[in-house]
Design a protein around this motif. Structure first.
Motif, mmCIF file in Angstrom:
data_model
loop_
_atom_site.group_PDB
_atom_site.id
_atom_site.type_symbol
_atom_site.label_atom_id
_atom_site.label_comp_id
_atom_site.label_asym_id
_atom_site.label_seq_id
_atom_site.Cartn_x
_atom_site.Cartn_y
_atom_site.Cartn_z
ATOM 1 N N ASN A 142 -4.495 -6.164 -15.418
ATOM 2 C CA ASN A 142 -5.427 -5.072 -15.163
ATOM 3 C C ASN A 142 -6.761 -5.218 -15.893
ATOM 4 O O ASN A 142 -7.715 -4.497 -15.592
ATOM 5 N N ALA A 143 -6.837 -6.141 -16.836
ATOM 6 C CA ALA A 143 -8.046 -6.271 -17.653
ATOM 7 C C ALA A 143 -9.317 -6.546 -16.849
ATOM 8 O O ALA A 143 -10.355 -5.918 -17.112
ATOM 9 N N PRO A 144 -9.321 -7.469 -15.873
ATOM 10 C CA PRO A 144 -10.568 -7.708 -15.134
ATOM 11 C C PRO A 144 -11.131 -6.443 -14.485
ATOM 12 O O PRO A 144 -12.336 -6.197 -14.552
ATOM 13 N N LEU A 145 -10.284 -5.633 -13.867
ATOM 14 C CA LEU A 145 -10.752 -4.395 -13.261
ATOM 15 C C LEU A 145 -11.233 -3.425 -14.331
ATOM 16 O O LEU A 145 -12.263 -2.764 -14.167
ATOM 17 N N ALA A 146 -10.506 -3.336 -15.432
ATOM 18 C CA ALA A 146 -10.901 -2.432 -16.527
ATOM 19 C C ALA A 146 -12.264 -2.803 -17.083
ATOM 20 O O ALA A 146 -13.122 -1.942 -17.318
ATOM 21 N N LEU A 147 -12.486 -4.102 -17.280
ATOM 22 C CA LEU A 147 -13.744 -4.565 -17.846
ATOM 23 C C LEU A 147 -14.908 -4.329 -16.890
ATOM 24 O O LEU A 147 -15.996 -3.915 -17.304
ATOM 25 N N GLU A 148 -14.687 -4.574 -15.623
ATOM 26 C CA GLU A 148 -15.761 -4.335 -14.656
ATOM 27 C C GLU A 148 -16.037 -2.835 -14.510
ATOM 28 O O GLU A 148 -17.187 -2.425 -14.346
ATOM 29 N N THR A 149 -14.999 -2.022 -14.580
ATOM 30 C CA THR A 149 -15.189 -0.573 -14.539
ATOM 31 C C THR A 149 -16.021 -0.120 -15.730
ATOM 32 O O THR A 149 -16.944 0.696 -15.595
ATOM 33 N N ALA A 150 -15.708 -0.643 -16.915
ATOM 34 C CA ALA A 150 -16.462 -0.290 -18.125
ATOM 35 C C ALA A 150 -17.916 -0.722 -17.991
ATOM 36 O O ALA A 150 -18.838 0.026 -18.354
ATOM 37 N N HIS A 151 -18.117 -1.914 -17.465
ATOM 38 C CA HIS A 151 -19.477 -2.446 -17.337
ATOM 39 C C HIS A 151 -20.309 -1.634 -16.349
ATOM 40 O O HIS A 151 -21.466 -1.302 -16.616
ATOM 41 N N LYS A 152 -19.728 -1.285 -15.201
ATOM 42 C CA LYS A 152 -20.493 -0.635 -14.138
ATOM 43 C C LYS A 152 -20.611 0.873 -14.294
ATOM 44 O O LYS A 152 -21.546 1.482 -13.782
ATOM 45 N N THR A 153 -19.659 1.499 -14.982
ATOM 46 C CA THR A 153 -19.687 2.961 -15.108
ATOM 47 C C THR A 153 -20.086 3.428 -16.498
ATOM 48 O O THR A 153 -20.401 4.604 -16.684
ATOM 49 N N GLY A 154 -20.033 2.535 -17.487
ATOM 50 C CA GLY A 154 -20.354 2.940 -18.848
ATOM 51 C C GLY A 154 -19.218 3.657 -19.541
ATOM 52 O O GLY A 154 -19.384 4.172 -20.653
ATOM 53 N N THR A 155 -18.054 3.727 -18.915
ATOM 54 C CA THR A 155 -16.880 4.378 -19.490
ATOM 55 C C THR A 155 -15.728 3.381 -19.534
ATOM 56 O O THR A 155 -15.443 2.728 -18.536
ATOM 57 N N THR A 179 -15.662 2.477 -7.832
ATOM 58 C CA THR A 179 -16.316 3.686 -7.318
ATOM 59 C C THR A 179 -15.388 4.887 -7.410
ATOM 60 O O THR A 179 -15.814 5.986 -7.798
ATOM 61 N N LEU A 180 -14.130 4.703 -7.068
ATOM 62 C CA LEU A 180 -13.169 5.803 -7.143
ATOM 63 C C LEU A 180 -13.075 6.335 -8.577
ATOM 64 O O LEU A 180 -13.105 7.550 -8.796
ATOM 65 N N TYR A 181 -12.981 5.433 -9.540
ATOM 66 C CA TYR A 181 -12.902 5.871 -10.936
ATOM 67 C C TYR A 181 -14.153 6.653 -11.324
ATOM 68 O O TYR A 181 -14.060 7.729 -11.933
ATOM 69 N N GLU A 182 -15.317 6.138 -10.965
ATOM 70 C CA GLU A 182 -16.568 6.789 -11.352
ATOM 71 C C GLU A 182 -16.701 8.157 -10.705
ATOM 72 O O GLU A 182 -17.110 9.130 -11.352
ATOM 73 N N VAL A 183 -16.352 8.261 -9.430
ATOM 74 C CA VAL A 183 -16.474 9.540 -8.725
ATOM 75 C C VAL A 183 -15.497 10.569 -9.285
ATOM 76 O O VAL A 183 -15.868 11.722 -9.524
ATOM 77 N N VAL A 184 -14.246 10.171 -9.510
ATOM 78 C CA VAL A 184 -13.268 11.110 -10.079
ATOM 79 C C VAL A 184 -13.705 11.548 -11.477
ATOM 80 O O VAL A 184 -13.564 12.713 -11.838
ATOM 81 N N ARG A 185 -14.239 10.617 -12.248
ATOM 82 C CA ARG A 185 -14.754 10.975 -13.575
ATOM 83 C C ARG A 185 -15.860 12.026 -13.473
ATOM 84 O O ARG A 185 -15.865 13.025 -14.196
ATOM 85 N N ASP A 186 -16.817 11.807 -12.567
ATOM 86 C CA ASP A 186 -17.965 12.704 -12.460
ATOM 87 C C ASP A 186 -17.576 14.077 -11.917
ATOM 88 O O ASP A 186 -18.054 15.109 -12.410
ATOM 89 N N VAL A 187 -16.721 14.103 -10.903
ATOM 90 C CA VAL A 187 -16.296 15.385 -10.344
ATOM 91 C C VAL A 187 -15.422 16.144 -11.346
ATOM 92 O O VAL A 187 -15.540 17.367 -11.482
ATOM 93 N N SER A 188 -14.581 15.436 -12.070
ATOM 94 C CA SER A 188 -13.767 16.084 -13.110
ATOM 95 C C SER A 188 -14.665 16.698 -14.166
ATOM 96 O O SER A 188 -14.391 17.786 -14.677
ATOM 97 N N SER A 189 -15.757 16.002 -14.499
ATOM 98 C CA SER A 189 -16.694 16.518 -15.494
ATOM 99 C C SER A 189 -17.329 17.825 -15.044
ATOM 100 O O SER A 189 -17.584 18.719 -15.856
ATOM 101 N N GLU A 190 -17.579 17.962 -13.743
ATOM 102 C CA GLU A 190 -18.121 19.216 -13.213
ATOM 103 C C GLU A 190 -17.178 20.378 -13.511
ATOM 104 O O GLU A 190 -17.616 21.526 -13.656
ATOM 105 N N LEU A 191 -15.892 20.079 -13.592
ATOM 106 C CA LEU A 191 -14.879 21.104 -13.842
ATOM 107 C C LEU A 191 -14.580 21.257 -15.330
ATOM 108 O O LEU A 191 -13.694 21.996 -15.709
ATOM 109 N N GLY A 192 -15.332 20.534 -16.167
ATOM 110 C CA GLY A 192 -15.075 20.582 -17.593
ATOM 111 C C GLY A 192 -13.808 19.849 -17.966
ATOM 112 O O GLY A 192 -13.158 20.180 -18.969
ATOM 113 N N ASP A 193 -13.444 18.845 -17.178
ATOM 114 C CA ASP A 193 -12.187 18.135 -17.392
ATOM 115 C C ASP A 193 -12.442 16.638 -17.435
ATOM 116 O O ASP A 193 -13.581 16.184 -17.370
ATOM 117 N N HIS A 194 -11.366 15.862 -17.546
ATOM 118 C CA HIS A 194 -11.456 14.411 -17.577
ATOM 119 C C HIS A 194 -10.553 13.835 -16.489
ATOM 120 O O HIS A 194 -9.600 14.477 -16.059
#
Length: 350
Positions: A142-155, A179-194
Motif C-alpha cells: 500500500n505504500a506507493p498509493l499512500a505516498l502519492e496520496t500524501a504528495h498530491k493531497t498534502g495529507t 481523488t476519492l481520498y481527497e474529496v472524502v477528506r474535504d467533504v468530511s471537513s465541511e462537517l467538522g469531521d475526518h
C-alpha cells in the motif's frame, strides 16, 4: 513554534520535495537516496519531540472544576487551538513514519537482507517492527498509493484509509483512488469531521461501474457520490448505508482495519405523524450525569423531528424572496444533524 517548522519535519521524514512515482517499484526506488541522506535517527526523534515546544505551558493552563460547563475564555480557546495543532502534527508525523517503515521493508525484501540472520522475511519483519508478516506485506503493497496520496493531497493517509482506497485503485486506477481520498477528506471537513476507512469504503462502493476518463468529470462523479453518502447538500440520500465502526485510527503501526458504511441526510427516530411516545427513552431511577445529558438530547431531537416536517420545508422554500436564507438554514440543519450523528456513530459501543 520556537523556530521549529512541523512541515519541514514531515518533509524530512519523506526525504524533502522529491517526486513520488506511480509504479510500486519506482515509488520505492526514487525514495532511496532521500532516506539514506536524510536526518540521523536521533535528529528525527528530537524533531518530533520538539513539537512539545509548541504547547502552552502547563502552568498557564487554568484548572477547571469537573462541573464547570461554561464557555471557553479567549485565552482557553487560543490554548486549545495551539494544543490541537501540535497534536495533529504529531499524529501526521506518526502516520508518515509508518510509510517510511514500509519503504525500508521493501528494501529488505528486495535485497533479502534477512537471509543471514532470519529464516524468512516474515520473521525479520516481526523482529524489526513487532508486527506480523501479513501486516508488513500490506504496508509494502500500500505504500506507493499512500505516498502519492500524501504528495498530491498534502495529507498523509493512515494505513486503514489506504486499505480502503487501494480497492479504488484496483478498480479505477491510482488517480481515482487519490481523488476519492481527497474529496472524502474535504467533504468530511465541511462537517467538522475526518475521513475514516468506513466512509472511504462507503463512497468506493457507491461509485458506478465505470468512471469518466476526463479528470474533472471523474472528480465530479466522486464528489457527488461522497456528498450523497455523507449526507451533504442536494446529493444527500435519506437512505444511505450506515457506518458500523470508527476506523480513523492513527498510525503508530496500527493494524489495518476492516470496512463498513453509512449516513442520512435528515434525522430519523419516529415518523412525522408519531406523537413521540415510543421515541422517548424511559428514565431509570439512577442515571449517571452524562447519560442524562444524552437522554435529554434524544428527547430534544425527537421534538425537533416532529416539528421540522416536510411541509415546513416546503412552505419555507415557497417564497422566492427568502430562497437564499432558506438554503442557508437548510444546509445548517444538515451540517448540525450530520455532525451529531457522526459523534454518535464514532462513540464507544456499550
Amino acid at each position: 513554534m520556537a523556530g521549529f517548522d512541523a512541515t519541514d519535519a514531515l518533509d524530512d521524514l519523506f526525504g524533502g520535495g522529491n517526486t513520488y512515482a506511480s509504479g510500486a517499484g519506482a515509488a520505492v526506488g526514487t525514495r532511496t537516496e532521500a532516506i539514506l541522506d536524510g536526518p540521523a535517527p536521533t535528529d528525527s526523534i528530537e524533531a518530533v519531540l520538539r513539537l512539545a515546544e509548541g504547547l502552552p505551558s502547563l502552568d498557564d493552563v487554568r484548572a477547571v472544576d469537573d462541573n464547570d460547563t461554561s464557555e471557553l475564555t479567549e485565552v482557553e480557546q487560543h490554548q486549545k487551538e495551539q494544543t490541537e495543532n501540535v497534536i495533529s502534527t504529531a499524529l501526521a508525523a506518526g502516520d508518515a513514519a509508518v510509510w517510511v517503515i514500509a519503504q525500508g521493508l521493501e528494501r529488505a525484501a528486495k535485497g533479502r537482507w534477512w537471509r543471514s540472520t532470519h529464516g524468512s522475511l516474515g520473521a525479520y519483519v516481526e523482529a524489526k517492527i513487532g508486527r506480523s508478516a501479513v501486516y508488513g506485506r500490506q504496508l509494502r503493497r500500500n505504500a506507493p498509493l499512500a505516498l502519492e496520496t500524501a504528495h498530491k493531497t498534502g495529507t498523509v493517509p493512515k494505513p486503514s484509509h489506504v486499505k480502503a482506497t487501494i480497492k479504488t485503485e484496483e478498480k479505477y486506477g491510482r488517480e481515482a483512488a487519490v481523488t476519492l481520498y481527497e474529496v472524502v477528506r474535504d467533504v468530511s471537513s465541511e462537517l467538522g469531521d475526518h475521513p475514516t476507512a468506513d466512509s472511504l469504503m462507503a463512497v468506493h462502493k457507491s461509485l458506478p461501474h465505470q468512471l469518466p476518463t476526463e479528470p474533472d468529470q471523474k472528480r465530479e462523479v466522486i464528489e457527488q457520490a461522497t456528498r450523497r453518502i455523507l449526507g451533504v447538500g442536494d446529493s444527500a440520500s435519506i437512505e444511505a448505508p450506515s457506518f458500523e465502526s470508527e476506523s480513523n485510527k492513527s498510525a503508530s503501526i496500527e493494524a489495518l482495519g476492516d470496512d463498513g458504511c453509512d449516513t442520512t441526510g435528515e434525522p430519523t427516530g419516529g415518523t412525522e405523524t408519531s406523537d413521540g411516545a415510543d421515541d422517548d427513552i424511559q428514565d431509570a431511577e439512577i442515571i449517571p450525569e452524562h447519560l442524562v445529558t444524552l437522554k435529554d438530547a434524544v428527547k430534544t431531537l425527537n421534538a425537533l423531528n416532529r416539528a421540522v416536517t416536510k411541509d415546513v420545508f416546503a412552505q419555507a422554500a415557497a417564497d422566492p424572496a427568502d430562497a437564499a436564507e432558506y438554503e442557508k438554514v437548510r444546509q445548517a440543519i444538515i451540517t448540525k444533524t450530520t455532525a451529531i450523528r457522526n459523534k454518535a456513530l464514532h462513540a464507544p459501543k456499550g
